[in-house]
Structure formats: structure tokens, C-alpha cells
Design a protein around this motif. Structure first.
Motif, short mmCIF file in Angstrom:
data_model
loop_
_atom_site.label_atom_id
_atom_site.label_comp_id
_atom_site.label_asym_id
_atom_site.label_seq_id
_atom_site.Cartn_x
_atom_site.Cartn_y
_atom_site.Cartn_z
N MET A 1 0.83 -1.19 0.00
CA MET A 1 0.00 0.00 0.00
C MET A 1 0.87 1.26 0.00
O MET A 1 0.51 2.25 -0.60
CB MET A 1 -0.95 -0.01 1.20
N GLU A 2 2.00 1.19 0.68
CA GLU A 2 2.90 2.34 0.72
C GLU A 2 3.45 2.67 -0.67
O GLU A 2 3.65 3.82 -1.02
CB GLU A 2 4.05 2.06 1.69
N THR A 3 3.64 1.65 -1.48
CA THR A 3 4.13 1.85 -2.83
C THR A 3 3.12 2.61 -3.67
O THR A 3 3.48 3.50 -4.43
CB THR A 3 4.46 0.50 -3.50
N ASN A 4 1.83 2.29 -3.53
CA ASN A 4 0.78 3.01 -4.26
C ASN A 4 0.73 4.47 -3.85
O ASN A 4 0.55 5.35 -4.69
CB ASN A 4 -0.59 2.36 -4.04
N ASN A 5 0.88 4.74 -2.56
CA ASN A 5 0.88 6.12 -2.06
C ASN A 5 2.07 6.89 -2.64
O ASN A 5 1.94 8.04 -3.04
CB ASN A 5 0.89 6.11 -0.54
N LYS A 6 3.21 6.24 -2.70
CA LYS A 6 4.41 6.87 -3.25
C LYS A 6 4.24 7.14 -4.74
O LYS A 6 4.60 8.21 -5.23
CB LYS A 6 5.63 5.98 -3.00
N LYS A 7 3.66 6.18 -5.46
CA LYS A 7 3.41 6.37 -6.89
C LYS A 7 2.43 7.52 -7.13
O LYS A 7 2.59 8.29 -8.07
CB LYS A 7 2.86 5.08 -7.52
N GLN A 8 1.43 7.61 -6.27
CA GLN A 8 0.43 8.68 -6.41
C GLN A 8 1.08 10.05 -6.18
O GLN A 8 0.82 10.99 -6.93
CB GLN A 8 -0.72 8.46 -5.42
N LYS A 9 1.93 10.16 -5.17
CA LYS A 9 2.62 11.42 -4.92
C LYS A 9 3.56 11.77 -6.08
O LYS A 9 3.68 12.92 -6.47
CB LYS A 9 3.41 11.35 -3.61
N HIS A 10 4.20 10.75 -6.61
CA HIS A 10 5.10 10.91 -7.75
C HIS A 10 4.32 11.43 -8.97
O HIS A 10 4.75 12.38 -9.63
CB HIS A 10 5.72 9.54 -8.05
N ALA A 11 3.18 10.82 -9.24
CA ALA A 11 2.34 11.23 -10.38
C ALA A 11 1.78 12.63 -10.16
O ALA A 11 1.68 13.42 -11.11
CB ALA A 11 1.21 10.23 -10.58
N THR A 12 1.42 12.97 -8.93
CA THR A 12 0.89 14.30 -8.63
C THR A 12 1.97 15.36 -8.84
O THR A 12 1.69 16.41 -9.42
CB THR A 12 0.37 14.35 -7.18
N ALA A 13 3.19 15.09 -8.41
CA ALA A 13 4.29 16.04 -8.62
C ALA A 13 4.58 16.22 -10.11
O ALA A 13 4.81 17.33 -10.58
CB ALA A 13 5.55 15.55 -7.89
N TYR A 14 4.52 15.12 -10.85
CA TYR A 14 4.73 15.16 -12.30
C TYR A 14 3.66 16.05 -12.96
O TYR A 14 3.96 16.90 -13.78
CB TYR A 14 4.65 13.74 -12.86
N TRP A 15 2.42 15.84 -12.58
CA TRP A 15 1.31 16.60 -13.16
C TRP A 15 1.40 18.09 -12.80
O TRP A 15 1.16 18.95 -13.65
CB TRP A 15 -0.02 16.02 -12.72
N LYS A 16 1.78 18.40 -11.57
CA LYS A 16 1.91 19.80 -11.17
C LYS A 16 3.01 20.50 -11.98
O LYS A 16 2.84 21.65 -12.39
CB LYS A 16 2.22 19.91 -9.67
N GLU A 17 4.11 19.81 -12.22
CA GLU A 17 5.18 20.40 -13.01
C GLU A 17 4.76 20.58 -14.46
O GLU A 17 5.07 21.58 -15.10
CB GLU A 17 6.45 19.55 -12.91
N ASN A 18 4.00 19.63 -14.98
CA ASN A 18 3.46 19.73 -16.33
C ASN A 18 2.54 20.96 -16.44
O ASN A 18 2.62 21.72 -17.40
CB ASN A 18 2.70 18.45 -16.69
N LEU A 19 1.68 21.15 -15.46
CA LEU A 19 0.77 22.31 -15.46
C LEU A 19 1.54 23.62 -15.36
O LEU A 19 1.14 24.63 -15.94
CB LEU A 19 -0.24 22.19 -14.32
N LYS A 20 2.66 23.61 -14.64
CA LYS A 20 3.50 24.80 -14.54
C LYS A 20 4.04 25.17 -15.92
O LYS A 20 4.02 26.35 -16.32
CB LYS A 20 4.65 24.56 -13.56
#
Length: 89
Positions: A1-20
Motif C-alpha cells: 500500500m505504501e508503494t501506491n501512495n508513493k506512486k500517487q505522490k510521484h504522479a501528482t508532482a509530475y502533473w503539477k510540473e506539467n501544469l506549470k
């Protein structure tokens, strides 16, 4: 479950940088296409490029060139972003 949470944070950071990146590139596109071709046309017409008034040139050619350049800039930025977050595989 911790891996999914880490992947989600990773994807969220990626998306935020893309939006920037989009928040920077889209206003440039708008200013060049709408601003230079329509709003600032009269002011730009006091200058010439290739024998044509600059406002006319931006309305007919310049905005297209800038748009193509922005596409290449976006591709380059996204390739770097993909490598940074490990999505380039």
C-alpha cells in the motif's frame, strides 16, 4: 500500500510540473497570436520585417512560427520531465 501512495505522490508532482509548463507556454502563445496579431498590431506596424509591417507579419506568419517553436520547447520540457520522474520507459 505504501508503494501506491508513493506512486500517487510521484504522479501528482509530475502533473503539477506539467501544469506549470503549460501555465508559462500558453500565455506566450496567446500574447504572440492574439496580442501581436490583433491588439498590438497598430503599434507593431511602425516596424518592418522583410518589407512587411511587423503587425501584419505576426498575424500572417510570426504567430505560426512561434507556435511551432513552442511545440518543440514543450516536447523538450516533457522529455526532460519524463526522465526526471521515470516515465520515459
Amino acid at each position: 500500500m505504501e508503494t501506491n501512495n508513493k506512486k500517487q505522490k510521484h504522479a501528482t508532482a509530475y502533473w503539477k510540473e506539467n501544469l506549470k509548463y503549460l501555465a508559462i507556454l500558453l500565455p506566450i502563445w496567446f500574447i504572440v497570436s492574439y496580442g501581436a496579431g490583433i491588439l498590438f498590431k497598430d503599434w507593431l506596424d511602425q516596424f518592418q520585417i522583410g518589407g512587411f509591417k511587423l503587425g501584419f507579419w505576426f498575424a500572417q506568419q510570426g504567430s505560426i512560427y512561434v507556435f511551432i517553436i513552442l511545440i518543440f520547447v514543450y516536447v523538450r520540457l516533457m522529455n526532460k520531465l519524463d526522465k526526471k520522474y521515470g516515465f520515459d520507459k
